[in-house]
Design a protein around this motif. Structure first.
Motif, short mmCIF file in Angstrom:
data_model
loop_
_atom_site.label_atom_id
_atom_site.label_comp_id
_atom_site.label_asym_id
_atom_site.label_seq_id
_atom_site.Cartn_x
_atom_site.Cartn_y
_atom_site.Cartn_z
N TYR A 72 0.82 -1.22 0.00
CA TYR A 72 0.00 0.00 0.00
C TYR A 72 0.85 1.26 0.00
O TYR A 72 0.46 2.27 -0.56
CB TYR A 72 -1.00 0.01 1.16
CG TYR A 72 -0.43 -0.05 2.56
CD1 TYR A 72 0.17 1.05 3.15
CD2 TYR A 72 -0.52 -1.21 3.32
CE1 TYR A 72 0.68 1.00 4.44
CE2 TYR A 72 -0.02 -1.28 4.60
CZ TYR A 72 0.58 -0.18 5.16
OH TYR A 72 1.08 -0.23 6.43
N GLU A 73 2.03 1.18 0.62
CA GLU A 73 2.89 2.36 0.66
C GLU A 73 3.53 2.62 -0.71
O GLU A 73 3.59 3.76 -1.18
CB GLU A 73 3.97 2.18 1.72
CG GLU A 73 4.86 3.39 1.88
CD GLU A 73 5.83 3.25 3.06
OE1 GLU A 73 5.47 2.60 4.06
OE2 GLU A 73 6.93 3.80 2.95
N ARG A 74 3.96 1.55 -1.36
CA ARG A 74 4.56 1.71 -2.70
C ARG A 74 3.52 2.19 -3.69
O ARG A 74 3.77 3.07 -4.50
CB ARG A 74 5.16 0.37 -3.15
CG ARG A 74 6.44 0.03 -2.38
CD ARG A 74 7.03 -1.30 -2.83
NE ARG A 74 6.38 -2.42 -2.16
CZ ARG A 74 5.80 -3.44 -2.77
NH1 ARG A 74 5.77 -3.50 -4.08
NH2 ARG A 74 5.26 -4.42 -2.08
N TYR A 75 2.30 1.63 -3.58
CA TYR A 75 1.22 2.04 -4.47
C TYR A 75 0.84 3.49 -4.20
O TYR A 75 0.67 4.29 -5.13
CB TYR A 75 0.01 1.12 -4.25
CG TYR A 75 -1.18 1.49 -5.09
CD1 TYR A 75 -1.21 1.20 -6.45
CD2 TYR A 75 -2.29 2.13 -4.52
CE1 TYR A 75 -2.29 1.53 -7.23
CE2 TYR A 75 -3.38 2.46 -5.30
CZ TYR A 75 -3.38 2.16 -6.66
OH TYR A 75 -4.46 2.51 -7.41
N GLY A 76 0.74 3.85 -2.93
CA GLY A 76 0.40 5.22 -2.55
C GLY A 76 1.44 6.21 -3.06
O GLY A 76 1.10 7.29 -3.53
N ALA A 77 2.71 5.83 -2.97
CA ALA A 77 3.78 6.72 -3.43
C ALA A 77 3.65 6.97 -4.93
O ALA A 77 3.87 8.09 -5.41
CB ALA A 77 5.13 6.12 -3.10
N SER A 78 3.25 5.93 -5.69
CA SER A 78 3.11 6.13 -7.13
C SER A 78 1.93 7.04 -7.44
O SER A 78 1.97 7.83 -8.38
CB SER A 78 2.95 4.77 -7.84
OG SER A 78 1.66 4.23 -7.59
N GLN A 79 0.87 6.95 -6.62
CA GLN A 79 -0.29 7.83 -6.82
C GLN A 79 0.06 9.28 -6.54
O GLN A 79 -0.39 10.19 -7.23
CB GLN A 79 -1.45 7.41 -5.89
CG GLN A 79 -1.93 6.02 -6.06
CD GLN A 79 -2.88 5.90 -7.24
OE1 GLN A 79 -2.44 5.56 -8.34
NE2 GLN A 79 -4.13 6.19 -7.03
N VAL A 80 0.87 9.50 -5.48
CA VAL A 80 1.30 10.86 -5.15
C VAL A 80 2.19 11.40 -6.26
O VAL A 80 2.08 12.55 -6.66
CB VAL A 80 2.01 10.89 -3.78
CG1 VAL A 80 2.70 12.22 -3.55
CG2 VAL A 80 1.00 10.63 -2.67
N ALA A 81 3.09 10.53 -6.77
CA ALA A 81 3.97 10.96 -7.85
C ALA A 81 3.15 11.38 -9.07
O ALA A 81 3.54 12.29 -9.81
CB ALA A 81 4.93 9.83 -8.22
N ASP A 82 2.01 10.73 -9.26
CA ASP A 82 1.12 11.09 -10.39
C ASP A 82 0.31 12.35 -10.08
O ASP A 82 -0.48 12.79 -10.92
CB ASP A 82 0.13 9.95 -10.66
CG ASP A 82 0.80 8.76 -11.31
OD1 ASP A 82 1.97 8.91 -11.71
OD2 ASP A 82 0.18 7.70 -11.41
N GLY A 83 0.42 12.87 -8.86
CA GLY A 83 -0.32 14.07 -8.51
C GLY A 83 -1.74 13.81 -8.06
O GLY A 83 -2.56 14.73 -7.94
N GLN A 84 -2.11 12.52 -7.81
CA GLN A 84 -3.49 12.20 -7.44
C GLN A 84 -3.77 12.43 -5.95
O GLN A 84 -4.89 12.69 -5.55
CB GLN A 84 -3.82 10.75 -7.79
CG GLN A 84 -3.76 10.49 -9.28
CD GLN A 84 -4.47 9.20 -9.64
OE1 GLN A 84 -5.55 8.93 -9.14
NE2 GLN A 84 -3.88 8.42 -10.51
N TYR A 85 -2.74 12.27 -5.11
CA TYR A 85 -2.91 12.42 -3.66
C TYR A 85 -1.80 13.29 -3.09
O TYR A 85 -0.71 13.37 -3.65
CB TYR A 85 -2.89 11.06 -2.96
CG TYR A 85 -4.08 10.21 -3.26
CD1 TYR A 85 -5.29 10.41 -2.60
CD2 TYR A 85 -4.01 9.22 -4.23
CE1 TYR A 85 -6.38 9.63 -2.90
CE2 TYR A 85 -5.11 8.44 -4.53
CZ TYR A 85 -6.29 8.65 -3.86
OH TYR A 85 -7.38 7.88 -4.15
#
Ligand SMILES: [Zn+2]
Length: 264
Positions: free
Chosen positions: A219-232
């Motif tokens: 969940y942390e790796r997935y969350g980091a990719s979402q933040v990198a995409d600007g979603q969170y």
């Protein structure tokens, strides 16, 4: 039919998890406690759908049934709000004792979803709290991210193989469940319907593990990719958020005397 004198409890993070154990629900008829309302990002509760599954299987909702929104649970972890987490532990322990539960089945700790992992930790703490009251309750878990028929590695685990009619009822209940979006079809496509014939309840070791299988967890790796995409804006992190909260809950659950720490 319920085994005579046996009262199990199912305790899960999200409404919809009970579908994974649909055959066991029909046989064991547990009381079912659910931490969140499953509203997720959509804001729409899934509790009615789960209530329908429980009615159809003759299981029963427990005293805690959708206490928090998913956003509130997420915020509790990010804020490391041990006071709120411990109130939930108290409620779970009270339910275990009050309903004279014989064994507890809860979400596995898989590092896949922080709410599932927190449910696992809170239930483990509640089982320990019940033990302090002199009541020993076995705890079992079941996988939500791993394949349902993945082989267990623990002693004292149980396996249920559904017959054709029970599997058909389970698949029909999952497909009729409102609020899971395409999750059901995705899981069926990933593992195949035959995998869902098997339901495994895995006995936990002692003391139960509170550490995810990978660090950082999925969940942390997935969350980091979402933040990198600007979603969170922020990532929920295991070491920064989850682990300190779990440690605070654990300290409280295993301390024989809550005031011992301040006495030294
Ligand atoms: Zn879930």
């Amino acid at each position: 039919m319920r085994l005579p004198g046996v009262r199990p409890a199912l305790i899960v993070a999200h409404p919809g998890h009970e579908l994974r154990l649909h055959g066991w629900l029909e046989i064991a008829r547990p009381i079912v406690l659910v931490l969140t309302d499953g509203s997720g990002a959509s804001g729409r509760s899934r509790l009615r759908s789960t209530a329908g599954v429980l009615t159809a299987t003759d299981a029963a909702p427990g005293p805690l049934f959708g206490r928090l929104t998913d956003r509130a649970l997420y915020a509790m972890i990010v804020a490391r709000d041990a006071a709120l987490a411990l109130r939930l532990v108290d409620e779970l322990a009270a339910a275990i004792l009050g309903h004279r539960v014989d064994y507890v089945v809860a979400d596995a700790l898989e590092g896949y979803n922080p709410a599932h992992d927190l449910c696992h930790v809170l239930v483990s703490a509640a089982v320990l709290q019940a033990r302090r009251s002199g009541v020993r309750v076995p705890q079992l878990d079941f996988p939500l991210a791993a394949a349902p028929n993945a082989s267990p590695s623990r002693r004292g685990s149980a396996r249920l193989d559904l017959d054709e009619a029970a599997l058909a009822r389970k698949l029909a209940a999952a497909r009729a469940y409102v609020g899971l979006g395409n999750e059901v079809e995705r899981a069926l496509a990933l593992y195949g319907t035959e995998a869902f014939r098997v339901e495994r309840l895995r006995r936990l070791g002692e003391p139960p593990c509170t550490v995810p299988p990978e660090d950082p967890p999925f969940y942390e790796r997935y969350g980091a990719s979402q933040v990198a995409d600007g979603q969170y804006a922020d990532v929920l992190r295991y070491r920064e958020h989850f682990a300190p909260l779990a440690a605070a809950v654990w300290r409280s659950a295993v301390d024989e005397e809550p005031w011992a720490a301040s006495a030294s």
